[in-house]
Design an enzyme around this catalytic site. Structure first.
Site, short mmCIF file in Angstrom:
data_model
loop_
_atom_site.label_atom_id
_atom_site.label_comp_id
_atom_site.label_asym_id
_atom_site.label_seq_id
_atom_site.Cartn_x
_atom_site.Cartn_y
_atom_site.Cartn_z
N ASP A 1 0.83 -1.22 0.00
CA ASP A 1 0.00 0.00 0.00
C ASP A 1 0.86 1.27 0.00
O ASP A 1 0.70 2.15 0.85
CB ASP A 1 -0.95 0.01 1.20
CG ASP A 1 -1.67 -1.30 1.41
OD1 ASP A 1 -1.95 -1.98 0.42
OD2 ASP A 1 -1.96 -1.64 2.57
N GLU B 1 -11.43 -1.79 -3.66
CA GLU B 1 -10.88 -1.02 -2.55
C GLU B 1 -9.77 -0.10 -3.06
O GLU B 1 -9.54 0.05 -4.26
CB GLU B 1 -10.34 -1.95 -1.46
CG GLU B 1 -9.27 -2.92 -1.91
CD GLU B 1 -8.91 -3.94 -0.83
OE1 GLU B 1 -9.61 -4.00 0.20
OE2 GLU B 1 -7.94 -4.69 -1.04
#
Length: 327
Positions: A29, A213
């Site tokens: 991420d 997401e």
């Protein structure tokens, strides 16, 4: 003899190539920003992992943002353990670096988004100090059909701050923030930007099968581009993440893909997917340095048992204004 000499030359060539291409660092991420000609990378990790580099190739570890878990987070999120903080987002505005981050228990929407700020990213600067402002948003199982993780701050044409976020459940959300970024603005304004079909019979407490997401909004060519990740991360060589995109003339949408399918109806145009060398690439950010756009993301390395690594690729734009990854 000639074969032996050729083998030796190939070995030297490979060693030289390796020396010019540093090993990829572990990352999950990732988001990136530059201060004073140094690049700073923030990733999921204990206390939020931080790396820095002078060239986006050779990276050195820096102190984590948090030495220990914020006290409010352990109280607010049952199941949050070990100071492992997810999906940071970094931005700079009016002399302040703003770092949003996610606190959650895996597979549940017992989740919060927090905010920390700093005036510098250089740990050697005497002014270096992360100030935690605590919870900005919280999702509650049984109450909310959204998940307060994967934040990304974006400002509209007037400079008003908005936060996009979301994972599974009913998809990607957008909420207007107060000028100080610490809470939703009043009266609260919420939008759904993207979602995928979810089996209606599933309990509200379950993530569901609408696998979307990691939103990131990037402004370019008169459009807001909404990047998301479809399918599944965090499964090593079994990961199926892929980067998708849609765009809108306005921040609040509607966002459409290349075929004019709304992202709220499962639409999305593929930007990048995995291959036999890299599995499940996604959770991207987009940054611009020296008039060049870059796609920053993680991918699971087939040559290293599916461990997540940092990837940074130049991002181009085709004649219709859609993003393409340059080879």
């Amino acid at each position: 003899m000639q074969k032996l000499l050729l083998s030796f030359l190939l070995l030297l060539s490979s060693a030289a190539a390796w020396a010019q291409t540093p090993p990829r660092i572990p990352a999950h991420d990732p988001v990136m920003i530059r201060q004073d000609n140094r690049y700073y990378l923030f990733c999921t990790g204990r206390g939020i992992a931080v790396w820095s580099s002078s060239d986006m190739k050779s990276w050195q570890p820096e102190p984590a943002v948090f030495a220990e878990a914020p006290a409010w987070a352990t109280a607010a999120v049952p199941g949050f353990r070990g100071n492992h903080i997810w999906a940071p987002d970094i931005s700079f505005h009016h002399g302040q670096y703003s770092l949003f981050y996610s606190i959650s228990a895996f597979g549940k929407n017992t989740s919060c988004i927090g905010l920390a700020t700093n005036t510098t990213l250089n740990p050697k600067d005497p002014k270096y100090k992360w100030v935690d402002h605590g919870r900005v948003l919280q999702s509650v199982p049984g109450r909310d059909m959204w998940n307060a993780i994967d934040p990304n701050l974006v400002r509209d044409a007037a400079g008003t701050p908005w936060l996009t976020f979301g994972s599974f459940w009913n998809g990607i959300k957008l909420v207007k923030l107060r000028p100080d970024l610490t809470a939703p603005a009043q009266p609260e304004q919420w939008q759904t930007l993207a979602s995928r079909p979810r089996t209606a019979q599933l309990a509200d407490s379950l993530p569901g099968d609408g696998a979307i997401e990691a939103p990131f909004i990037f402004q370019k060519n008169g459009f807001y581009y909404l990047f998301t990740s479809f399918d599944y991360c965090c499964r090593g060589v079994e990961s199926t993440y892929k980067i998708m995109v849609g765009r809108s003339k306005t921040l609040t949408g509607p966002y459409l893909d290349r075929a004019n399918v709304p992202l709220t109806q499962g639409g999305g145009t593929l930007v990048l997917a995995g291959d036999q060398n890299w599995f499940g690439l996604g959770h991207n950010a987009v940054v611009t340095f020296d008039k060049t756009d870059y796609l920053v993301f993680h991918a699971y390395d087939a040559a290293d048992q599916g461990h997540p690594k940092l990837r940074v690729e130049k991002l181009g734009w085709d004649s219709a204004g859609w993003p393409v990854v340059k080879p």
